[in-house]
Design a protein around this motif. Structure first.
Motif, PDB file in Angstrom:
ATOM      1  N   SER A 198       0.857  -1.193   0.000  1.00 38.25           N
ATOM      2  CA  SER A 198       0.000   0.000   0.000  1.00 38.25           C
ATOM      3  C   SER A 198       0.894   1.244   0.000  1.00 38.25           C
ATOM      4  O   SER A 198       2.053   1.172   0.415  1.00 38.25           O
ATOM      5  CB  SER A 198      -0.888   0.014   1.252  1.00 38.25           C
ATOM      6  OG  SER A 198      -1.556   1.273   1.354  1.00 38.25           O
ATOM      7  N   ALA A 202      -5.386  -4.081  -3.154  1.00 37.66           N
ATOM      8  CA  ALA A 202      -6.419  -3.034  -3.242  1.00 37.66           C
ATOM      9  C   ALA A 202      -7.576  -3.393  -2.325  1.00 37.66           C
ATOM     10  O   ALA A 202      -8.040  -4.527  -2.302  1.00 37.66           O
ATOM     11  CB  ALA A 202      -6.918  -2.918  -4.682  1.00 37.66           C
ATOM     12  N   GLY A 203      -8.033  -2.401  -1.548  1.00 36.88           N
ATOM     13  CA  GLY A 203      -9.263  -2.581  -0.754  1.00 36.88           C
ATOM     14  C   GLY A 203      -9.070  -3.325   0.544  1.00 36.88           C
ATOM     15  O   GLY A 203      -9.961  -4.051   0.996  1.00 36.88           O
ATOM     16  N   GLU A 231      -9.588   0.735   4.112  1.00 31.92           N
ATOM     17  CA  GLU A 231      -8.929   1.585   3.105  1.00 31.92           C
ATOM     18  C   GLU A 231      -9.924   2.611   2.561  1.00 31.92           C
ATOM     19  O   GLU A 231     -10.982   2.255   2.042  1.00 31.92           O
ATOM     20  CB  GLU A 231      -8.385   0.719   1.949  1.00 31.92           C
ATOM     21  CG  GLU A 231      -7.581   1.525   0.935  1.00 31.92           C
ATOM     22  CD  GLU A 231      -7.245   0.727  -0.319  1.00 31.92           C
ATOM     23  OE1 GLU A 231      -6.104   0.268  -0.443  1.00 31.92           O
ATOM     24  OE2 GLU A 231      -8.144   0.551  -1.173  1.00 31.92           O
ATOM     25  N   GLU A 287     -10.809   6.211   0.179  1.00 38.07           N
ATOM     26  CA  GLU A 287     -10.468   6.722  -1.148  1.00 38.07           C
ATOM     27  C   GLU A 287      -9.117   7.460  -1.081  1.00 38.07           C
ATOM     28  O   GLU A 287      -8.287   7.338  -1.978  1.00 38.07           O
ATOM     29  CB  GLU A 287     -11.593   7.668  -1.577  1.00 38.07           C
ATOM     30  CG  GLU A 287     -12.124   7.524  -2.972  1.00 38.07           C
ATOM     31  CD  GLU A 287     -12.148   6.146  -3.610  1.00 38.07           C
ATOM     32  OE1 GLU A 287     -12.779   5.220  -3.069  1.00 38.07           O
ATOM     33  OE2 GLU A 287     -11.531   5.977  -4.669  1.00 38.07           O
ATOM     34  N   ASP A 300      -6.634   6.849   1.013  1.00 34.37           N
ATOM     35  CA  ASP A 300      -5.559   5.846   1.087  1.00 34.37           C
ATOM     36  C   ASP A 300      -5.249   5.304  -0.308  1.00 34.37           C
ATOM     37  O   ASP A 300      -4.091   5.136  -0.699  1.00 34.37           O
ATOM     38  CB  ASP A 300      -5.977   4.663   1.985  1.00 34.37           C
ATOM     39  CG  ASP A 300      -6.165   5.071   3.437  1.00 34.37           C
ATOM     40  OD1 ASP A 300      -5.343   5.869   3.938  1.00 34.37           O
ATOM     41  OD2 ASP A 300      -7.131   4.603   4.076  1.00 34.37           O
ATOM     42  N   HIS A 301      -6.314   5.029  -1.048  1.00 34.99           N
ATOM     43  CA  HIS A 301      -6.147   4.478  -2.397  1.00 34.99           C
ATOM     44  C   HIS A 301      -5.370   5.460  -3.284  1.00 34.99           C
ATOM     45  O   HIS A 301      -4.464   5.072  -4.022  1.00 34.99           O
ATOM     46  CB  HIS A 301      -7.545   4.170  -2.970  1.00 34.99           C
ATOM     47  CG  HIS A 301      -7.534   3.850  -4.414  1.00 34.99           C
ATOM     48  ND1 HIS A 301      -6.874   2.754  -4.940  1.00 34.99           N
ATOM     49  CD2 HIS A 301      -8.098   4.502  -5.489  1.00 34.99           C
ATOM     50  CE1 HIS A 301      -7.036   2.736  -6.256  1.00 34.99           C
ATOM     51  NE2 HIS A 301      -7.756   3.786  -6.614  1.00 34.99           N
ATOM     52  N   THR A 328      -1.810   5.166  -2.778  1.00 36.20           N
ATOM     53  CA  THR A 328      -1.193   4.013  -3.447  1.00 36.20           C
ATOM     54  C   THR A 328      -0.946   4.345  -4.915  1.00 36.20           C
ATOM     55  O   THR A 328       0.123   4.052  -5.463  1.00 36.20           O
ATOM     56  CB  THR A 328      -2.089   2.758  -3.316  1.00 36.20           C
ATOM     57  OG1 THR A 328      -2.269   2.488  -1.931  1.00 36.20           O
ATOM     58  CG2 THR A 328      -1.462   1.550  -3.977  1.00 36.20           C
ATOM     59  N   LYS A 330     -13.397  -2.586  -4.341  1.00 37.52           N
ATOM     60  CA  LYS A 330     -12.067  -3.232  -4.417  1.00 37.52           C
ATOM     61  C   LYS A 330     -11.660  -3.422  -5.874  1.00 37.52           C
ATOM     62  O   LYS A 330     -10.534  -3.108  -6.266  1.00 37.52           O
ATOM     63  CB  LYS A 330     -12.136  -4.636  -3.789  1.00 37.52           C
ATOM     64  CG  LYS A 330     -12.061  -4.674  -2.299  1.00 37.52           C
ATOM     65  CD  LYS A 330     -12.062  -6.123  -1.836  1.00 37.52           C
ATOM     66  CE  LYS A 330     -12.300  -6.198  -0.347  1.00 37.52           C
ATOM     67  NZ  LYS A 330     -12.588  -7.540   0.144  1.00 37.52           N
ATOM     68  N   ARG A 375     -10.871  -0.142  -7.645  1.00 41.45           N
ATOM     69  CA  ARG A 375      -9.541   0.366  -7.235  1.00 41.45           C
ATOM     70  C   ARG A 375      -8.432  -0.485  -7.865  1.00 41.45           C
ATOM     71  O   ARG A 375      -7.406   0.049  -8.301  1.00 41.45           O
ATOM     72  CB  ARG A 375      -9.419   0.355  -5.710  1.00 41.45           C
ATOM     73  CG  ARG A 375     -10.261   1.438  -5.073  1.00 41.45           C
ATOM     74  CD  ARG A 375     -10.115   1.445  -3.562  1.00 41.45           C
ATOM     75  NE  ARG A 375     -11.069   2.360  -2.950  1.00 41.45           N
ATOM     76  CZ  ARG A 375     -11.366   2.391  -1.663  1.00 41.45           C
ATOM     77  NH1 ARG A 375     -10.765   1.551  -0.821  1.00 41.45           N
ATOM     78  NH2 ARG A 375     -12.231   3.255  -1.185  1.00 41.45           N
TER      79      ARG A 375
END
Ligand code: 5AD
Ligand code: SF4
Length: 588
Positions: free
Chosen positions: A391, A431-432, A436, A438, A440-441, A444, A482, A485
């Protein structure tokens, strides 16, 4: 950091013929759920080998003594191959032999499982089994399984349903078909598999392959048999894996097994047990043999290769200790002494200067400067590092218990790029993960952009029972989120990898030839130092060691290729000459 949960090690249940579990002591887990006098699949009285099997069954019924179990529980697990083992008292020596029964092995999951398949086969071959690549011909079908994500296990369940049909249709004139589940799924689900799929005869966890001849002998009598004990020291050091593809230019050499990291999402510490390393001497012996066989590339293999620590001799405990990468911590108490990965890498790379050395899969915490320095200065150690990030968000990394922040990871990436110019980087991402957001995503995504990996392995989070995340966190990212993402990560990864790979256009690269390209009979395929696939037309060329001689590249040759185009996964070019690793003048 708190101490990790310890996997349920050396605990197994022994079922008596009456069915009840006996205890959680360290005993071979033989699950006797069937009436020994009846065929395991159709319940009919037995045919052909009736007499012999009845005799065998009655000996099984009188069974191993408690002393025998105690003896095997206290005996060290590793035995020298030259040692002749006594059969368990309830089995005759010849019942442990394969009697030329044909085994069909099917492998799922990671490279560790490919290596495990070779180990299992090596053990069965010595026991008198034959191997077949024809499913219809098989007397024994063994699936080497993976549990890392739900989908991997679902594939095995589906396969088992197909095999059930094969077993039921089997003509009575043939010996009954036996089916075995090996590896992580056997370890994770244990007797649940035997109960759910009555047609499974044998279960062997990742540390129980030496026991396969015995388990199959028990299965011969129509009983289910299982050994899912995890070991603290099994490394199969003395079992030379049998390479299945004779034309292969490269091989995997297992150097350690298990994992102590206990990342909160991961089932591996529970299925493969504690971290343990194979003695350096036995690794070097295997690498030498592979070099003598003409192999040109060795990949050192383990769940955490760079956490390698050979403590097999007392004097190794005085070895100088090495540090973790800056800003990294472990979930476990610091370990002391032992010969470390830098020492092993140094020794392995000296075996054959024409042999490329790679390693997978490392953990970012164990990249001290001596390892980076060695990769930089040794021609035959590939400048390629897998650096699983998982991540780009420090918050998620903490929930994952990875032992580092985004900042520490990025600092390590910069340090690696400075220490090893031109290094090729790859990574794993999930992912996911639980919690997690948005934001955090997005972090990544930004890490993928910042590092610009050459290769990537991206997964949607799959909750696994037993893990810390299963017990303490909530799998709260909806499936469609998930997947969305994951798609975004894949798109960004591809864009960045294409950019990174395009930097090679115009360069001359050293390529180890593997053989014909799968897509075109007029093209050859090989790998560059960064492990990227390189495709080039099969043309004649000069051999730098024999000026004037025109040659065509063969698998196992090193050739120089001028790169003309690049995508996110492949490079293309034209071949310049055949060369050697030492003499090559690759320019980027
Ligand atoms: N769900 C999704 N991916 C996982 N991995 C490990 N456990 C899980 C899980 N529960 C991924 C990690 C690891 C790679 C081998 O598999 O990215 O590095
Ligand atoms: Fe799983 Fe790798 Fe973490 Fe070990 S280091 S727990 S194998 S993800």
């Amino acid at each position: 950091m708190t101490r990790p949960e310890v996997p349920a090690e050396r605990k197994s249940l022994v079922y008596q013929p009456s069915g009840g579990p006996v205890s959680g002591v360290d005993l071979p887990a033989e699950l006797r759920l069937r009436d020994p006098g009846h065929c395991c699949c159709c319940g009919s009285p037995e045919r052909q080998e009736d007499g012999a099997r009845k005799d065998f069954s009655s000996r099984l019924a009188t069974g191993p003594t408690f002393q025998h179990f105690l003896k095997s529980a206290s005996a060290p697990q590793e035995k020298l191959s030259s040692e002749v083992e006594d059969p368990p008292p309830y089995l005759m020596m010849d019942e442990l032999l394969g009697r030329e029964r044909k085994v069909y092995l099917e492998t799922y999951g990671c490279q560790m499982n490919v290596n495990d398949t070779e180990i299992a086969w090596s053990i069965l071959q010595k026991s008198g089994y034959l191997r077949t690549s024809n499913l219809q011909e098989a007397d024994v079908i063994l699936l080497v399984t993976c549990s890392i994500r739900e989908k991997a296990e679902q594939t095995i369940w589906n396969r088992l349903h197909q095999l059930k049909a094969l077993k039921t249709r089997r003509p009575r004139s043939r010996v009954p078909l036996r089916i075995g589940i090996l590896g992580c799924m056997a370890e994770r689900l244990k007797e649940e598999i035997l109960n759910r799929e009555k047609m499974v005869d044998v279960l062997a966890g990742p540390d129980a392959y030496r026991d396969l001849p015995r388990l199959l002998a028990v299965a011969e009598s129509g009983q289910q048999a299982a050994n899912v004990l995890l070991s603290l020291d099994e490394t199969y050091a003395d079992v030379m894996p049998v390479q299945t593809s004779p034309s292969a230019t490269s091989a995997f050499v297992s150097i350690m097994r298990g994992c102590d990291n206990m990342c909160s999402y991961c089932i591996v510490p529970f299925t493969r047990g504690r971290e343990r390393s194979r003695p350096v001497a036995s690794i070097l012996e295997e690498v030498k043999k592979l070099s003598e066989q003409g192999l040109k590339e060795v990949t050192l293999l383990g769940q955490n290769v760079n956490s390698f620590r050979d403590n097999s001799e007392v004097q190794f405990n005085n070895a100088v200790s090495t540090n973790l990468s800056r800003g990294f911590a472990t979930n476990y108490k610091a370990k002391q002494g032992g010969l470390r990965f830098a020492h092993l890498l140094d020794q392995v790379s000296r075996v054959d200067p024409e042999m490329r050395i790679r390693f997978t899969s490392p953990h970012p915490k164990d990249f001290p400067d001596e390892v980076l320095q060695l990769i930089h200065e040794r021609d035959n150690i590939c400048k390629q590092i897998h650096l699983p990030a998982q991540s780009g968000s420090s918050r998620v990394l903490e929930a994952m218990r990875r032992g580092y922040s985004r900042e520490a990871y990025v600092e390590l990436v910069h340090h690696i790029k400075e220490s090893i110019p031109g290094v090729s980087l790859s990574s794993d991402f999930i992912a996911g993960f639980c919690g997690e957001t948005e934001e955090d995503h997005v972090q990544t995504v930004s890490l993928l952009r910042e590092v610009q990996y050459n290769m990537g392995f991206l997964f949607a989070y799959s909750m696994r029972q037993k893990t810390r995340a299963y017990h303490r966190l909530k799998d709260d990212v909806p499936e469609e989120v998930k997947l969305r993402r994951l798609e975004e990560l894949i798109t960004v990864f591809r864009e960045e990898a294409t950019k990174a790979n395009q930097m090679s256009v115009g360069c001359t690269q050293l390529v180890l030839v593997e053989g014909l390209s799968k897509r075109s009979a007029t093209d050859l395929c090989g790998r560059n130092d960064g492990n990227l696939k390189v495709i080039f037309p099969d043309a004649d060329m000069e051999d730098v060691n024999n000026p004037g001689l025109r040659v065509r590249a063969q698998p196992g040759d090193y050739v120089l290729v001028k790169i003309t185009s690049a995508s996110s996964q492949t490079l293309r070019g034209h071949v310049l000459c055949r060369t050697t690793l030492k003499d090559s003048s690759a320019n980027c």
